[in-house]
Design a protein around this motif. Structure first.
Motif, PDB file in Angstrom:
ATOM      1  N   LEU A  63      -3.387 -27.001 -20.842  1.00 47.80           N
ATOM      2  CA  LEU A  63      -4.025 -28.284 -21.136  1.00 47.80           C
ATOM      3  C   LEU A  63      -2.995 -29.389 -21.317  1.00 47.80           C
ATOM      4  CD1 LEU A  63      -6.834 -27.117 -23.592  1.00 47.80           C
ATOM      5  CD2 LEU A  63      -7.114 -27.884 -21.238  1.00 47.80           C
ATOM      6  N   TYR A  64      -1.855 -29.068 -21.924  1.00 40.84           N
ATOM      7  CA  TYR A  64      -0.791 -30.063 -22.063  1.00 40.84           C
ATOM      8  C   TYR A  64      -0.268 -30.477 -20.692  1.00 40.84           C
ATOM      9  CZ  TYR A  64       3.715 -32.200 -23.054  1.00 40.84           C
ATOM     10  OH  TYR A  64       4.782 -33.071 -23.085  1.00 40.84           O
ATOM     11  N   THR A  65      -0.074 -29.503 -19.812  1.00 33.84           N
ATOM     12  CA  THR A  65       0.445 -29.785 -18.472  1.00 33.84           C
ATOM     13  C   THR A  65      -0.536 -30.628 -17.666  1.00 33.84           C
ATOM     14  OG1 THR A  65       1.656 -27.679 -18.487  1.00 33.84           O
ATOM     15  CG2 THR A  65       1.327 -28.751 -16.349  1.00 33.84           C
ATOM     16  N   LEU A  66      -1.842 -30.332 -17.791  1.00 28.55           N
ATOM     17  CA  LEU A  66      -2.861 -31.042 -17.012  1.00 28.55           C
ATOM     18  C   LEU A  66      -2.982 -32.508 -17.433  1.00 28.55           C
ATOM     19  CD1 LEU A  66      -5.700 -28.351 -16.800  1.00 28.55           C
ATOM     20  CD2 LEU A  66      -4.159 -29.100 -14.969  1.00 28.55           C
ATOM     21  N   LYS A  67      -2.782 -32.802 -18.705  1.00 29.20           N
ATOM     22  CA  LYS A  67      -2.942 -34.170 -19.196  1.00 29.20           C
ATOM     23  C   LYS A  67      -1.614 -34.804 -19.599  1.00 29.20           C
ATOM     24  CE  LYS A  67      -4.331 -35.054 -23.334  1.00 29.20           C
ATOM     25  NZ  LYS A  67      -3.060 -35.341 -24.005  1.00 29.20           N
ATOM     26  N   ARG A  68      -0.521 -34.276 -19.048  1.00 29.42           N
ATOM     27  CA  ARG A  68       0.816 -34.712 -19.455  1.00 29.42           C
ATOM     28  C   ARG A  68       1.076 -36.169 -19.093  1.00 29.42           C
ATOM     29  NH1 ARG A  68       6.044 -34.019 -17.044  1.00 29.42           N
ATOM     30  NH2 ARG A  68       5.082 -32.915 -15.315  1.00 29.42           N
ATOM     31  N   GLU A  69       0.654 -36.609 -17.929  1.00 29.92           N
ATOM     32  CA  GLU A  69       0.845 -37.979 -17.439  1.00 29.92           C
ATOM     33  C   GLU A  69       2.327 -38.355 -17.525  1.00 29.92           C
ATOM     34  OE1 GLU A  69      -1.865 -40.189 -19.874  1.00 29.92           O
ATOM     35  OE2 GLU A  69      -3.635 -39.398 -18.840  1.00 29.92           O
ATOM     36  N   ASN A  70       2.689 -39.320 -18.381  1.00 22.19           N
ATOM     37  CA  ASN A  70       4.081 -39.775 -18.471  1.00 22.19           C
ATOM     38  C   ASN A  70       4.882 -39.059 -19.550  1.00 22.19           C
ATOM     39  OD1 ASN A  70       3.646 -41.720 -16.437  1.00 22.19           O
ATOM     40  ND2 ASN A  70       2.795 -43.153 -17.946  1.00 22.19           N
ATOM     41  N   LEU A 200      -0.360 -32.053 -38.556  1.00 22.11           N
ATOM     42  CA  LEU A 200      -1.063 -32.763 -37.492  1.00 22.11           C
ATOM     43  C   LEU A 200      -1.133 -34.265 -37.758  1.00 22.11           C
ATOM     44  CD1 LEU A 200      -4.000 -30.254 -36.935  1.00 22.11           C
ATOM     45  CD2 LEU A 200      -2.367 -30.933 -35.175  1.00 22.11           C
ATOM     46  N   LYS A 201      -1.274 -34.633 -39.036  1.00 24.52           N
ATOM     47  CA  LYS A 201      -1.517 -36.044 -39.366  1.00 24.52           C
ATOM     48  C   LYS A 201      -0.284 -36.786 -39.875  1.00 24.52           C
ATOM     49  CE  LYS A 201      -6.427 -35.392 -40.383  1.00 24.52           C
ATOM     50  NZ  LYS A 201      -7.477 -35.378 -41.409  1.00 24.52           N
ATOM     51  N   THR A 202       0.822 -36.072 -40.123  1.00 27.51           N
ATOM     52  CA  THR A 202       2.017 -36.755 -40.626  1.00 27.51           C
ATOM     53  C   THR A 202       3.224 -36.460 -39.733  1.00 27.51           C
ATOM     54  OG1 THR A 202       2.434 -34.900 -42.154  1.00 27.51           O
ATOM     55  CG2 THR A 202       1.209 -36.777 -43.011  1.00 27.51           C
ATOM     56  N   LYS A 203       3.848 -35.317 -39.920  1.00 32.37           N
ATOM     57  CA  LYS A 203       5.063 -34.988 -39.168  1.00 32.37           C
ATOM     58  C   LYS A 203       4.838 -35.011 -37.660  1.00 32.37           C
ATOM     59  CE  LYS A 203       7.459 -33.928 -42.935  1.00 32.37           C
ATOM     60  NZ  LYS A 203       8.640 -34.704 -43.392  1.00 32.37           N
ATOM     61  N   GLY A 204       3.658 -34.576 -37.229  1.00 31.68           N
ATOM     62  CA  GLY A 204       3.394 -34.508 -35.793  1.00 31.68           C
ATOM     63  C   GLY A 204       2.347 -35.494 -35.324  1.00 31.68           C
ATOM     64  N   SER A 205       2.151 -36.563 -36.082  1.00 33.57           N
ATOM     65  CA  SER A 205       1.082 -37.515 -35.754  1.00 33.57           C
ATOM     66  C   SER A 205       1.267 -38.171 -34.390  1.00 33.57           C
ATOM     67  CB  SER A 205       0.980 -38.587 -36.834  1.00 33.57           C
ATOM     68  OG  SER A 205       2.207 -39.281 -36.962  1.00 33.57           O
ATOM     69  N   ASN A 206       2.515 -38.302 -33.949  1.00 37.36           N
ATOM     70  CA  ASN A 206       2.789 -38.938 -32.658  1.00 37.36           C
ATOM     71  C   ASN A 206       3.054 -37.924 -31.548  1.00 37.36           C
ATOM     72  OD1 ASN A 206       2.618 -41.602 -33.721  1.00 37.36           O
ATOM     73  ND2 ASN A 206       4.679 -41.374 -34.576  1.00 37.36           N
ATOM     74  N   VAL A 207       2.838 -36.655 -31.855  1.00 30.97           N
ATOM     75  CA  VAL A 207       3.054 -35.585 -30.874  1.00 30.97           C
ATOM     76  C   VAL A 207       1.711 -35.141 -30.322  1.00 30.97           C
ATOM     77  CG1 VAL A 207       3.971 -33.260 -30.507  1.00 30.97           C
ATOM     78  CG2 VAL A 207       5.143 -34.836 -32.066  1.00 30.97           C
ATOM     79  N   ASP A 208       1.627 -34.935 -29.020  1.00 32.06           N
ATOM     80  CA  ASP A 208       0.389 -34.508 -28.367  1.00 32.06           C
ATOM     81  C   ASP A 208      -0.172 -33.269 -29.054  1.00 32.06           C
ATOM     82  OD1 ASP A 208      -1.158 -34.788 -25.491  1.00 32.06           O
ATOM     83  OD2 ASP A 208      -1.022 -32.707 -26.158  1.00 32.06           O
ATOM     84  N   ILE A 209      -1.475 -33.260 -29.300  1.00 31.10           N
ATOM     85  CA  ILE A 209      -2.087 -32.157 -30.049  1.00 31.10           C
ATOM     86  C   ILE A 209      -1.967 -30.825 -29.316  1.00 31.10           C
ATOM     87  CG2 ILE A 209      -4.413 -32.548 -29.106  1.00 31.10           C
ATOM     88  CD1 ILE A 209      -5.461 -31.787 -31.935  1.00 31.10           C
ATOM     89  N   PHE A 210      -2.007 -30.850 -27.975  1.00 30.98           N
ATOM     90  CA  PHE A 210      -1.851 -29.601 -27.236  1.00 30.98           C
ATOM     91  C   PHE A 210      -0.426 -29.077 -27.355  1.00 30.98           C
ATOM     92  CE2 PHE A 210      -5.438 -31.562 -24.783  1.00 30.98           C
ATOM     93  CZ  PHE A 210      -6.393 -30.662 -25.208  1.00 30.98           C
ATOM     94  N   LEU A 211       0.556 -29.986 -27.442  1.00 34.22           N
ATOM     95  CA  LEU A 211       1.945 -29.560 -27.653  1.00 34.22           C
ATOM     96  C   LEU A 211       2.101 -28.959 -29.044  1.00 34.22           C
ATOM     97  CD1 LEU A 211       4.848 -29.391 -26.655  1.00 34.22           C
ATOM     98  CD2 LEU A 211       5.213 -31.718 -27.502  1.00 34.22           C
ATOM     99  N   GLN A 212       1.433 -29.547 -30.035  1.00 32.70           N
ATOM    100  CA  GLN A 212       1.468 -28.974 -31.387  1.00 32.70           C
ATOM    101  C   GLN A 212       0.846 -27.587 -31.410  1.00 32.70           C
ATOM    102  OE1 GLN A 212       0.846 -31.739 -34.838  1.00 32.70           O
ATOM    103  NE2 GLN A 212       0.109 -33.122 -33.249  1.00 32.70           N
TER     104      GLN A 212
END
Length: 346
Positions: A63-70, A200-212
């Motif tokens: 799912l991360y690969t499919l929606k990776r975009e930029n 999910l909401k602090t340390k990784g808030s700017n990281v794609d959820i599928f990558l998390q």
């Protein structure tokens, strides 16, 4: 309901909430159905958890690969956010214990009793939630949590009285090894869920959820592989694979993988407090399904417990914890899941 938007910021969030309940009911039913007549499992349960985590990793990476975009390539992204990968070892290890203990505890409790006893986690979850997110619960919310806990205690007396049958001490049946086991499972559940929400909401808030999710399941695979090593089952893994051909074992593996993905979106867009109430709502469905499928009697204690749980849930729904994401990214994240939800609903 006036405060409905506080519970569910959009339609997709409500679908995630509903899916979470339904999938966990299925999981309890599938695990119960996979037991033999003697109440044991004729397959390697740790290997099933390991394969479930592997399937979650494959789904999340795809799912991360499919929606990776930029966004960067998967391996570059992992290297870039390796610190987050290390932080996910904490919830991964706790979820590892939780998933393996689920098989042990479901071999000694019927699904309805199991899910009611799991509700002991609610108060600890509330305390951890307040500590991590600096949000104090209202008095009414604490009252609803207290009612929920009382409902669990009543059900535990029910389960103990059925087992004792007058020839052993009731209190020894309540505070036995499996009572301790299910409460350790509760501890793992609430700490893992709350800490996962924090990441999910602090340390990784700017990281794609599928990558998390990829970080979570890489760590989970390592944790479960370590358990296989400790149990001396690594050398027999390929032999044990032959015992996993049962339809219910396959359903457990696939359903567990879907539950893992849905749970991450639940914690990202809602919160761990609402998650405990979603788990409580599983009780009603589970009790009915188990009565129909397994002829598990719904006792008076069970009815009282469920009624108290329903009252607690209704009180909470009238006074919910504000679930607005810290970085206001929940709407974006549910849009990421929207195509998948459309497939499920259709």
């Amino acid at each position: 309901m006036k405060d409905w938007h506080k519970l569910f910021p959009n339609k997709e969030a409500f679908i995630v909430f509903s899916l979470y309940i339904i999938l966990f009911v299925f999981q309890g039913v599938f695990i119960t159905a996979s037991k033999t007549e003697n109440g044991v499992y004729d397959y390697n349960t740790t290997l099933v958890v390991f394969l479930s985590e592997l399937l979650k990793l494959v789904i999340s990476a795809t799912l991360y690969t499919l929606k990776r975009e930029n966004k960067p390539h998967l391996f570059k992204a992992i290297v870039k956010d390796y610190n987050l990968l290390l932080l996910y070892f904490i919830p991964s290890l706790l979820y590892c214990f939780y998933n393996n203990l689920a098989f042990i505890n479901l071999s000694h409790y019927d699904p309805t009793s199991y899910y009611i006893l799991l509700q002991f986690r609610v108060v600890l979850t509330a305390i951890l939630f307040q500590f991590l997110f600096q949000k104090k619960l209202a008095f009414v919310q604490w009252i609803s949590l207290g009612i929920l806990t009382i409902g669990c205690m009543i059900k535990n007396f029910d389960a103990a009285s059925v087992k004792s049958k007058g020839d052993t001490d009731l209190w020894s049946q309540i505070f036995n090894m499996y009572f301790l086991s299910i409460n350790f499972q509760n501890f793992c559940s609430c700490l893992a869920g709350t800490y996962n929400e924090y990441l999910l909401k602090t340390k990784g808030s700017n990281v794609d959820i599928f990558l998390q999710n990829v970080f979570m399941y890489i760590d989970s695979l390592l944790c479960n592989f370590f358990i296989l090593i400790c149990k001396g089952e690594v050398t027999t893994m390929f032999q044990d694979l032959q015992s996993l051909g049962d339809i219910f074992v396959i359903l457990i593996t696939v359903n567990s993988a879907i539950v893992g993905i849905v749970t991450s979106f639940f914690l990202k867009n809602l919160n761990s407090i609402l998650k405990t109430y979603a788990s409580a709502l599983e009780l009603i469905i589970t009790a009915i399904v188990c009565y129909i499928l397994f002829k598990i009697v719904i006792t008076g204690y069970t009815i009282v417990s469920i009624c108290l749980v329903v009252i607690a849930v209704a009180m909470y729904f009238r006074n919910p914890v504000n679930n607005v994401n810290i970085n206001n990214s929940s709407e974006k994240d549910t849009r990421d899941l929207k195509p998948l939800l459309n497939v499920v609903v259709d």
